[in-house]
Write a protein that holds these residues in place. Structure first.
Motif, PDB file in Angstrom:
ATOM      1  N   HIS A  30       0.848  -1.193   0.000  1.00  0.00           N
ATOM      2  CA  HIS A  30       0.000   0.000   0.000  1.00  0.00           C
ATOM      3  C   HIS A  30       0.885   1.246   0.000  1.00  0.00           C
ATOM      4  O   HIS A  30       1.875   1.313   0.736  1.00  0.00           O
ATOM      5  CB  HIS A  30      -0.897  -0.004   1.246  1.00  0.00           C
ATOM      6  CG  HIS A  30      -1.784   1.190   1.318  1.00  0.00           C
ATOM      7  ND1 HIS A  30      -1.542   2.232   2.183  1.00  0.00           N
ATOM      8  CD2 HIS A  30      -2.883   1.524   0.603  1.00  0.00           C
ATOM      9  CE1 HIS A  30      -2.472   3.154   1.995  1.00  0.00           C
ATOM     10  NE2 HIS A  30      -3.299   2.756   1.049  1.00  0.00           N
ATOM     11  N   ALA A  31       0.570   2.224  -0.835  1.00  0.00           N
ATOM     12  CA  ALA A  31       1.331   3.478  -0.866  1.00  0.00           C
ATOM     13  C   ALA A  31       0.337   4.632  -0.905  1.00  0.00           C
ATOM     14  O   ALA A  31      -0.735   4.516  -1.502  1.00  0.00           O
ATOM     15  CB  ALA A  31       2.243   3.523  -2.086  1.00  0.00           C
ATOM     16  N   ALA A  32       0.679   5.726  -0.249  1.00  0.00           N
ATOM     17  CA  ALA A  32      -0.212   6.900  -0.218  1.00  0.00           C
ATOM     18  C   ALA A  32       0.332   7.975  -1.142  1.00  0.00           C
ATOM     19  O   ALA A  32       1.543   8.116  -1.299  1.00  0.00           O
ATOM     20  CB  ALA A  32      -0.281   7.446   1.209  1.00  0.00           C
ATOM     21  N   HIS A  33      -0.604   8.716  -1.747  1.00  0.00           N
ATOM     22  CA  HIS A  33      -0.149   9.792  -2.611  1.00  0.00           C
ATOM     23  C   HIS A  33      -1.058  11.020  -2.544  1.00  0.00           C
ATOM     24  O   HIS A  33      -1.764  11.345  -3.509  1.00  0.00           O
ATOM     25  CB  HIS A  33      -0.035   9.302  -4.072  1.00  0.00           C
ATOM     26  CG  HIS A  33       0.550  10.339  -4.981  1.00  0.00           C
ATOM     27  ND1 HIS A  33       0.612  10.173  -6.333  1.00  0.00           N
ATOM     28  CD2 HIS A  33       1.091  11.556  -4.736  1.00  0.00           C
ATOM     29  CE1 HIS A  33       1.164  11.238  -6.880  1.00  0.00           C
ATOM     30  NE2 HIS A  33       1.451  12.094  -5.935  1.00  0.00           N
ATOM     31  N   PRO A  34      -1.041  11.713  -1.385  1.00  0.00           N
ATOM     32  CA  PRO A  34      -1.709  13.022  -1.388  1.00  0.00           C
ATOM     33  C   PRO A  34      -0.852  13.945  -2.250  1.00  0.00           C
ATOM     34  O   PRO A  34       0.347  14.064  -2.025  1.00  0.00           O
ATOM     35  CB  PRO A  34      -1.678  13.432   0.094  1.00  0.00           C
ATOM     36  CG  PRO A  34      -0.527  12.676   0.681  1.00  0.00           C
ATOM     37  CD  PRO A  34      -0.336  11.424  -0.136  1.00  0.00           C
ATOM     38  N   ALA A  35      -1.446  14.587  -3.246  1.00  0.00           N
ATOM     39  CA  ALA A  35      -0.644  15.351  -4.215  1.00  0.00           C
ATOM     40  C   ALA A  35      -0.299  16.760  -3.713  1.00  0.00           C
ATOM     41  O   ALA A  35       0.559  17.417  -4.297  1.00  0.00           O
ATOM     42  CB  ALA A  35      -1.379  15.431  -5.540  1.00  0.00           C
ATOM     43  N   PHE A  36      -0.971  17.197  -2.648  1.00  0.00           N
ATOM     44  CA  PHE A  36      -0.751  18.561  -2.138  1.00  0.00           C
ATOM     45  C   PHE A  36      -0.722  18.532  -0.613  1.00  0.00           C
ATOM     46  O   PHE A  36      -1.240  17.607   0.003  1.00  0.00           O
ATOM     47  CB  PHE A  36      -1.876  19.499  -2.613  1.00  0.00           C
ATOM     48  CG  PHE A  36      -1.967  19.552  -4.115  1.00  0.00           C
ATOM     49  CD1 PHE A  36      -1.156  20.418  -4.840  1.00  0.00           C
ATOM     50  CD2 PHE A  36      -2.828  18.715  -4.807  1.00  0.00           C
ATOM     51  CE1 PHE A  36      -1.197  20.437  -6.226  1.00  0.00           C
ATOM     52  CE2 PHE A  36      -2.882  18.732  -6.191  1.00  0.00           C
ATOM     53  CZ  PHE A  36      -2.067  19.597  -6.901  1.00  0.00           C
TER      54      PHE A  36
END
Ligand code: MRU
Length: 348
Positions: free
Chosen positions: A310-316
């Motif tokens: 699992h990887a998270a990617h909030p872009a901001f």
């Protein structure tokens, strides 16, 4: 000095430089369907808050120009569907919604004045071109205001890409650096690579290098080390949305840079057009943060660099206003308390 052109309205359609392929390849596509423009925004062929706004305005114009509607009522229905499609591309950058609102206002004005569909279509094309044209003047004004805050010589830092590629003008943060450089300031730009999408390494390094502005590319985890050196005179970044109290959403990683800047007594500035202000929300907790695909974290340019986890990617992320020394806009410089200064600028 070289200025990249990320988007252009042409007789053949909307031409966009594919920013996903930079710096390896300079490839452009010509879009004739607004749905393609929406896909290009979502998939980041074009990115950066102001440039997304220009693309959305051109997408609306394209949709109306190619619509087969034969009555004003039918065109009105299609216009709403076009705007909805474009609104669902990227949630954080408020310039997208600003541009759609502007096109809606123009549609309302034109359709109140005439029922000639050809005139309405041409009026909307003209408006989209105007949105684009205005970006250049806006960026230049931001650049002039901000350049005064840059040191006469030495290192400055930025984050992500807030250059011509991101605005379709000369850039906001990079516009400030560009104007200061043209004024004779001897700047050297520290460019964090900006994981996971690498806008710093791929786009900012490319733009500065092409423009002849000296730079050093660093990885994101070197930011603290360089800020502690005492050699960085200022940091300037762009913004995707600025709340009424000055809290600012920008590319993920900006918040930690701002906190490290405070710790090391380096002034941290934001450069953004008035269209990036969202005075309808009181503070940054109301800013929607785009969550992008985990594959952009587990892979780099299609190559897997992590196991299948699992990887998270909030872009901001959101930088609280208390870390921001000033906000440069095309109408002037806002200082704390931002609730007052931003409201005054927006009304001016
Ligand atoms: O995800 P992106 O590349 O669209 O994010 C861009 C940024 O965060 C920029 O710093 C911001 O839009 C300002 S652009 C002048």
């Amino acid at each position: 000095m070289y200025v990249a052109q990320p988007i252009a309205w042409t007789d053949r359609g909307v031409v966009m430089l594919d920013q996903r392929r930079l710096p390896a390849e300079e490839i452009s596509y010509t879009y004739t369907d607004y749905r393609e423009v929406a896909k290009a925004i979502r998939e980041m062929v074009i990115r950066g808050a102001p440039a997304i706004g220009v693309a959305a305005a051109m997408g609306v114009a394209l949709g109306v120009l190619h619509s087969r509607a034969a009555s004003l009522e039918a065109l009105r229905g299609e216009f709403a569907a076009i705007c909805d499609t474009l609104a669902q591309t990227r949630p954080t950058a408020v310039d997208l919604f600003w541009a759609l609102e502007r096109m809606k206002r123009r549609f309302a004005e034109l359709s109140a004045a005439t029922s000639d569909l050809a005139q309405i279509r041409q009026g909307l094309v003209a408006e989209a071109k105007l949105v684009h044209l205005e970006k250049k003047a806006t960026d230049e004004a931001i650049g002039r205001f901000g350049a005064e805050f840059m040191p006469a010589a030495g290192q400055v830092m930025t984050q992500c890409n807030a250059g011509a590629l991101a605005t379709a003008g000369i850039g906001t943060a990079l516009g400030v650096i560009r104007v200061a450089f043209q004024q004779g300031k001897k700047l050297h730009v520290l460019v964090p690579e900006t994981r996971p999408y690498l806008q710093g390494a791929r786009l900012t390094a490319w733009e500065l290098h092409r423009g002849g502005i000296p730079l050093t590319l660093i990885t994101d985890n070197m930011v603290g080390h360089f800020l502690k050196s005492g050699k960085v005179g200022a940091i300037v970044t762009g913004a995707d949305r600025i709340a009424a109290n000055g809290d600012t959403a920008n590319k993920i990683g900006t918040y930690q840079i701002a906190v490290l800047a405070r710790e090391n007594d380096v002034p941290f500035y934001i450069a953004a057009p008035v269209s990036t202000l969202d005075l309808s929300i009181p503070d940054g907790s109301h800013i929607p943060i785009e969550e992008r695909a985990a594959a952009e974290v587990t892979h780099i340019q299609g190559v897997r660099i992590a196991p299948d986890v699992h990887a998270a990617h909030p872009a901001f992320d959101v930088t609280p206003a208390r870390y921001i020394a000033a906000i440069f806009t095309e109408r002037g410089v806002a200082r704390a308390p931002y609730t007052d200064s931003l409201r005054a600028l927006a009304a001016s």
